[in-house]
Design an enzyme around this catalytic site. Structure first.
Site, short mmCIF file in Angstrom:
data_model
loop_
_atom_site.label_atom_id
_atom_site.label_comp_id
_atom_site.label_asym_id
_atom_site.label_seq_id
_atom_site.Cartn_x
_atom_site.Cartn_y
_atom_site.Cartn_z
CE LYS A 153 8.90 -2.51 3.79
NZ LYS A 153 8.53 -2.74 2.38
CE LYS A 161 7.13 9.56 4.31
NZ LYS A 161 8.09 8.99 3.33
CE LYS A 200 2.22 1.57 1.76
NZ LYS A 200 2.07 1.42 0.30
#
Ligand code: AMP
Ligand code: TRP
Length: 336
Positions: free
Chosen positions: A115, A198, A201
């Site tokens: 992140k 995967k 979002k």
């Protein structure tokens, strides 16, 4: 005997998708209905502000995730459903645990590295301390089991570690070391456009995922456009080899229709994907439409959801306030 307790949570960032539903929510509901566990399901809004976020949307996003929990079957009569920010003890315990969390361990957290990206020097302290807040979420309830995906195991390990460090340092049996709860038949849902990544979002294209807020027409459109290959539908597991998109669509079908993969092979093996997709659309809409409708109802008049969240928060405060007092007492703090 120790009361078995489940604690889990999701961030109110973007709308939840089919991966969140089949990979997590559906299992939370099973755990609740199994009756062996006391279940606490949290909307982790304090975690959501560790990355840039939209202040004007946070409240709505929190309600929407709570609405998704309920629409998927989390029953506020059976489980405690609450926003993390309504329970100050999470943040309080986080500070206490932060004093015991080793920088060396936090430096190894892969989610932080992902992140923070190249610019780790500019990352906020909150993002760095994210796993400590997550540990507090779990330990403040003395949760025994935490249903999490593979990507969260490292964070759970830190929570176990902090529980043990505290107990050793203060020579008490205050915190329970939480176990990961490996969800039996968890479905890993992949992108509709690339069977090797995967469903997520954060993927740029909305066509890669089915959101729990998508209506029937949009679900149909996304499934029609989902990537497949020119061969017919596989008839057995061996034929999944090199065909991740076929595998993904059939896995989703089996999960939503509540059928085994063998049932799906028997029904569709050898047919064209165009025919299979028609059935997949029917099954998906039949399963997801009631969820979407319930979510929309809850979001159209937020009185009910707000009442549920407030009551959940109160239940948690009643549990966590005395526990934080005990924790601080063990640590030697002044109290009148
Ligand atoms: P996230 O959306 O990454 O915050 O994850 C919230 C929860 O949903 C976690 O328990 C994840 O393991 C689960 N989850 C997210 N994406 C998927 C996916 N594509 N397939 C299965 N489970 C998922
Ligand atoms: N970090 C988790 C995720 O991204 C969310 C989370 C926060 C959580 N606190 C938790 C999950 C406590 C389980 C238990 O999915």
């Amino acid at each position: 005997m120790i009361q078995k307790r489940i604690l889990s949570g999701m961030q109110p960032t973007n709308a939840l998708h089919l991966g969140n539903y089949l990979g997590a929510l559906k299992n939370w509901v099973d755990l609740q209905n199994q009756g062996d566990y006391e279940c606490f399901y949290c909307v982790v809004d304090l975690h959501a502000i560790t990355m840039p976020y939209d202040r004007d949307n946070l409240k709505k996003a929190t309600r929407e995730v709570a609405a998704a929990y309920i629409a998927a079957g989390v029953d506020p009569q059976k489980s405690v459903l609450f926003p993390q920010s309504a329970v100050p003890a999470h943040s309080q315990l986080m500070w206490l645990l932060a004093t015991m969390a080793q920088v060396g361990k936090l430096n190894r957290m892969t989610q932080f590295k992902d992140k923070a990206g190249k610019n780790a020097e500019n990352a906020g302290l909150g993002l760095y301390a994210y796993p400590v807040l997550m540990a507090a979420d779990i330990l403040i309830y003395n949760a025994t089991h935490v249903p999490v995906g593979e990507d969260q195991k490292q964070h759970l390990e830190l929570a176990r570690d902090l529980a043990a460090t505290f107990n050793t340092r203060y020579d008490v049996e205050h915190f329970i070391q939480p176990e990961p709860y490996i969800m039996g038949d968890t479905t890993r849902v992949m992108s509709l456009r690339d069977g090797t990544s995967k469903m997520s979002k954060s993927a740029e294209s909305d066509m890669t995922r089915i959101n729990l807020t998508d209506d029937a027409d949009l679900i149909a459109k996304k499934i029609k456009k989902a990537k497949t290959d020119p061969q017919p539908v596989p008839t057995c597991t061996e034929q999944f080899e090199g065909r991740p998109e076929a595998k993904n669509l059939m896995t989703i079908y089996a999960a939503l229709a509540d059928e085994t993969m063998d049932d799906v092979f028997n029904k569709f093996g050898g047919q064209s994907f165009a025919d299979f997709k028609k059935s997949m659309i029917d099954v998906s809409v039949a399963h997801l439409e009631p969820i979407t409708t319930r979510m929309n109802d809850l979001m159209n008049d937020v009185t009910e959801i707000d009442k549920i969240l407030a009551e959940g928060g109160e239940k948690c405060n009643a549990i966590t306030e005395p526990f934080i007092d005990q924790t601080m007492d063990i640590m030697g703090f002044w109290k009148s």
